[in-house]
Structure formats: C-alpha cells, structure tokens
Design a protein around this motif. Sequence first.
Motif, mmCIF file in Angstrom:
data_model
loop_
_atom_site.group_PDB
_atom_site.id
_atom_site.type_symbol
_atom_site.label_atom_id
_atom_site.label_comp_id
_atom_site.label_asym_id
_atom_site.label_seq_id
_atom_site.Cartn_x
_atom_site.Cartn_y
_atom_site.Cartn_z
ATOM 1 N N LYS A 65 0.837 -1.206 0.000
ATOM 2 C CA LYS A 65 0.000 0.000 0.000
ATOM 3 C C LYS A 65 0.868 1.252 0.000
ATOM 4 C CE LYS A 65 -4.145 -1.797 2.272
ATOM 5 N NZ LYS A 65 -4.960 -1.784 3.506
ATOM 6 N N GLY A 66 0.508 2.185 -0.851
ATOM 7 C CA GLY A 66 1.240 3.436 -0.946
ATOM 8 C C GLY A 66 2.366 3.418 -1.966
ATOM 9 N N ARG A 67 2.807 2.236 -2.379
ATOM 10 C CA ARG A 67 3.885 2.139 -3.368
ATOM 11 C C ARG A 67 3.413 1.545 -4.686
ATOM 12 N NH1 ARG A 67 8.133 -0.972 -2.899
ATOM 13 N NH2 ARG A 67 7.154 -2.523 -1.534
ATOM 14 N N PHE A 68 2.383 0.702 -4.632
ATOM 15 C CA PHE A 68 1.885 0.023 -5.814
ATOM 16 C C PHE A 68 0.514 0.596 -6.187
ATOM 17 C CE2 PHE A 68 4.216 -4.313 -5.809
ATOM 18 C CZ PHE A 68 5.348 -3.752 -5.247
ATOM 19 N N THR A 69 0.287 0.718 -7.489
ATOM 20 C CA THR A 69 -1.012 1.159 -7.985
ATOM 21 C C THR A 69 -1.448 0.260 -9.129
ATOM 22 O OG1 THR A 69 -0.526 3.473 -7.413
ATOM 23 C CG2 THR A 69 -2.349 3.065 -8.939
ATOM 24 N N ILE A 70 -2.624 -0.314 -8.984
ATOM 25 C CA ILE A 70 -3.170 -1.148 -10.042
ATOM 26 C C ILE A 70 -4.196 -0.337 -10.823
ATOM 27 C CG2 ILE A 70 -4.979 -2.122 -8.555
ATOM 28 C CD1 ILE A 70 -4.624 -4.775 -10.097
ATOM 29 N N SER A 71 -4.212 -0.547 -12.128
ATOM 30 C CA SER A 71 -5.177 0.139 -12.981
ATOM 31 C C SER A 71 -5.484 -0.759 -14.170
ATOM 32 C CB SER A 71 -4.641 1.495 -13.455
ATOM 33 O OG SER A 71 -3.456 1.323 -14.218
ATOM 34 N N ARG A 72 -6.519 -0.401 -14.913
ATOM 35 C CA ARG A 72 -6.865 -1.196 -16.082
ATOM 36 C C ARG A 72 -7.456 -0.299 -17.163
ATOM 37 N NH1 ARG A 72 -10.882 -5.669 -14.318
ATOM 38 N NH2 ARG A 72 -10.950 -6.120 -16.555
ATOM 39 N N ASP A 73 -7.341 -0.784 -18.387
ATOM 40 C CA ASP A 73 -7.926 -0.118 -19.540
ATOM 41 C C ASP A 73 -8.677 -1.179 -20.324
ATOM 42 O OD1 ASP A 73 -8.530 1.122 -21.942
ATOM 43 O OD2 ASP A 73 -6.665 2.247 -22.019
ATOM 44 N N ASN A 74 -9.979 -1.236 -20.131
ATOM 45 C CA ASN A 74 -10.753 -2.294 -20.781
ATOM 46 C C ASN A 74 -10.778 -2.148 -22.305
ATOM 47 O OD1 ASN A 74 -11.298 -3.544 -18.369
ATOM 48 N ND2 ASN A 74 -13.310 -2.595 -18.110
ATOM 49 N N ALA A 75 -10.615 -0.929 -22.787
ATOM 50 C CA ALA A 75 -10.575 -0.737 -24.238
ATOM 51 C C ALA A 75 -9.330 -1.357 -24.851
ATOM 52 C CB ALA A 75 -10.634 0.747 -24.561
ATOM 53 N N LYS A 76 -8.278 -1.465 -24.035
ATOM 54 C CA LYS A 76 -7.017 -2.052 -24.508
ATOM 55 C C LYS A 76 -6.806 -3.458 -23.969
ATOM 56 C CE LYS A 76 -4.613 2.365 -25.061
ATOM 57 N NZ LYS A 76 -3.425 3.177 -24.690
ATOM 58 N N ASN A 77 -7.821 -3.990 -23.280
ATOM 59 C CA ASN A 77 -7.697 -5.336 -22.694
ATOM 60 C C ASN A 77 -6.418 -5.475 -21.874
ATOM 61 O OD1 ASN A 77 -10.089 -6.074 -23.873
ATOM 62 N ND2 ASN A 77 -9.281 -7.804 -25.010
ATOM 63 N N SER A 78 -6.161 -4.486 -21.054
ATOM 64 C CA SER A 78 -4.899 -4.480 -20.312
ATOM 65 C C SER A 78 -5.095 -4.062 -18.861
ATOM 66 C CB SER A 78 -3.892 -3.530 -20.963
ATOM 67 O OG SER A 78 -3.502 -3.990 -22.234
ATOM 68 N N VAL A 79 -4.221 -4.591 -18.031
ATOM 69 C CA VAL A 79 -4.153 -4.193 -16.628
ATOM 70 C C VAL A 79 -2.702 -3.866 -16.327
ATOM 71 C CG1 VAL A 79 -3.894 -6.571 -15.813
ATOM 72 C CG2 VAL A 79 -4.788 -4.826 -14.266
ATOM 73 N N TYR A 80 -2.506 -2.923 -15.421
ATOM 74 C CA TYR A 80 -1.170 -2.409 -15.145
ATOM 75 C C TYR A 80 -0.885 -2.426 -13.648
ATOM 76 C CZ TYR A 80 -2.295 -0.532 -19.735
ATOM 77 O OH TYR A 80 -2.698 -0.395 -21.043
#
Length: 124
Positions: A65-80
Amino acid sequence: QVQLVESGGELVQPGGSLRLSCAASGRTFSYYAMGWFRQAPGKERSFVAAISWSGSTTYYADSVKGRFTISRDNAKNSVYLQIHSLKPEDTAVYYCAASKFSSGWARGDNYDYWGQGTQVTVSS
C-alpha cells in the motif's frame, strides 16, 4: 477463455520505479476482476493487488500500500501495476490473473486464468 501475457519486468535499482503490463486476449476481459501476485525465490506466491471489472474498486496487500497502484484499460484489454520506491524484497516473478469473483481477490484459487509471469529484480 482468457489468455494473459505480462511484460515490463526488468532489473531496477532500489528506489526506482517500474510499470508492469498484462495484456489479455478474448472479448470478455471486461467481465473479470484482475489481480497481481508475486512469487519471490524460495517463497510461496502472494497476493499484491486487485481491481474490479470496472476499475472502480481496488484492493492491495498491506505490504505494498502506498507504493503500488493497479489500474486497467478495458478498451485495450490491459491491466497495469505501477510500482514506486522499489525495494530488494520486491524481487519476484509477478503474475497477473483473471477472476470471475467479485470478492476474495487475495486468494489465488479464486482466479481462473494466469499469465506466465514477468521477472522483477531490484538490486544495485
């Protein structure tokens, strides 16, 4: 069926940053919650972070927590997974995974599909 391919892992110095990506195949990517796990040498796989199918809800292991950030872009079928202030103890193979569940994301057995992993090494 969902196929997952991770990328972005590399050798990084302590204190550095890194962005991992996970590309998914299949038209149903947006139906799945997505998670990141990691497995350090000689240790069991552990949960890192997860995100709901819409991206509106995220969940993190206390250790990141505080160092990692998860995100996603469903239009690109990707998660980061954006990682800051990397530490040697972050060294691990990082896996992304897809889950049909709306909760219980910290449990690996709640995930239906897994990628092959990408190696992150934090060392000077």
